[in-house]
Design a protein around this motif. Structure first.
Motif, short mmCIF file in Angstrom:
data_model
loop_
_atom_site.label_atom_id
_atom_site.label_comp_id
_atom_site.label_asym_id
_atom_site.label_seq_id
_atom_site.Cartn_x
_atom_site.Cartn_y
_atom_site.Cartn_z
N MET A 1 158.82 63.87 20.08
CA MET A 1 158.74 64.62 18.84
C MET A 1 159.81 64.08 17.88
O MET A 1 160.97 63.95 18.22
N GLN A 5 159.39 66.60 12.61
CA GLN A 5 158.47 67.55 13.27
C GLN A 5 159.27 68.68 13.91
O GLN A 5 158.86 69.84 13.85
N ARG A 6 160.40 68.33 14.52
CA ARG A 6 161.25 69.35 15.13
C ARG A 6 161.79 70.32 14.07
O ARG A 6 161.82 71.52 14.26
N ALA A 9 159.07 72.68 13.04
CA ALA A 9 158.82 73.69 14.06
C ALA A 9 159.90 74.78 14.04
O ALA A 9 159.60 75.96 14.14
N VAL A 10 161.14 74.35 13.89
CA VAL A 10 162.24 75.32 13.84
C VAL A 10 162.12 76.18 12.59
O VAL A 10 162.33 77.40 12.62
N ALA A 12 159.35 76.93 10.95
CA ALA A 12 158.22 77.86 11.13
C ALA A 12 158.62 79.01 12.03
O ALA A 12 158.28 80.17 11.76
N ARG A 13 159.36 78.72 13.10
CA ARG A 13 159.81 79.78 14.01
C ARG A 13 160.77 80.73 13.29
O ARG A 13 160.71 81.95 13.49
#
Length: 109
Positions: A1, A5-6, A9-10, A12-13
């Protein structure tokens, strides 16, 4: 990843967690909505600019009409120098100028 992208993702979380908190605490949702509506950052920058433009002329006028010792006292209060150290704004004591002797002042000898 990959890093991007990481990060996505963080992010979005984080948004999901924020939404959950705002759904469970109605006061928080109201406060966040008010902050967004008022645009706090924009207003704080405007207030800071107004303070700068109001205080700068005031400081110039105060510096013009207060004695020199007042300015050095204020500088001593806000500086990081230890108490009793010489102030960088004070000048060394001035020596009286030497009087030049003319030919008439000389005694014959």
């Amino acid at each position: 990843m990959r890093a991007s992208q990481r990060a996505a993702a963080v992010s979005a979380r984080g948004r999901e967690l924020a939404e959950q908190v705002l759904d469970r605490v109605p006061v928080a949702r109201t406060a966040v909505a008010a902050i967004i509506r008022v645009e706090v950052l924009d207003r704080s920058l405007i207030i800071a600019a107004q303070a700068l433009f109001a205080l700068t002329p005031l400081l110039v006028v105060l510096a013009a009409f207060t004695p020199h010792t007042t300015g050095t006292t204020v500088l001593d209060q806000i500086s990081c120098r230890p108490p009793g150290s010489p102030s960088p704004t004070t000048c060394p004591p001035r020596r009286s100028p030497r009087r030049r002797r003319s030919r008439c002042d000389r005694t014959p000898g």
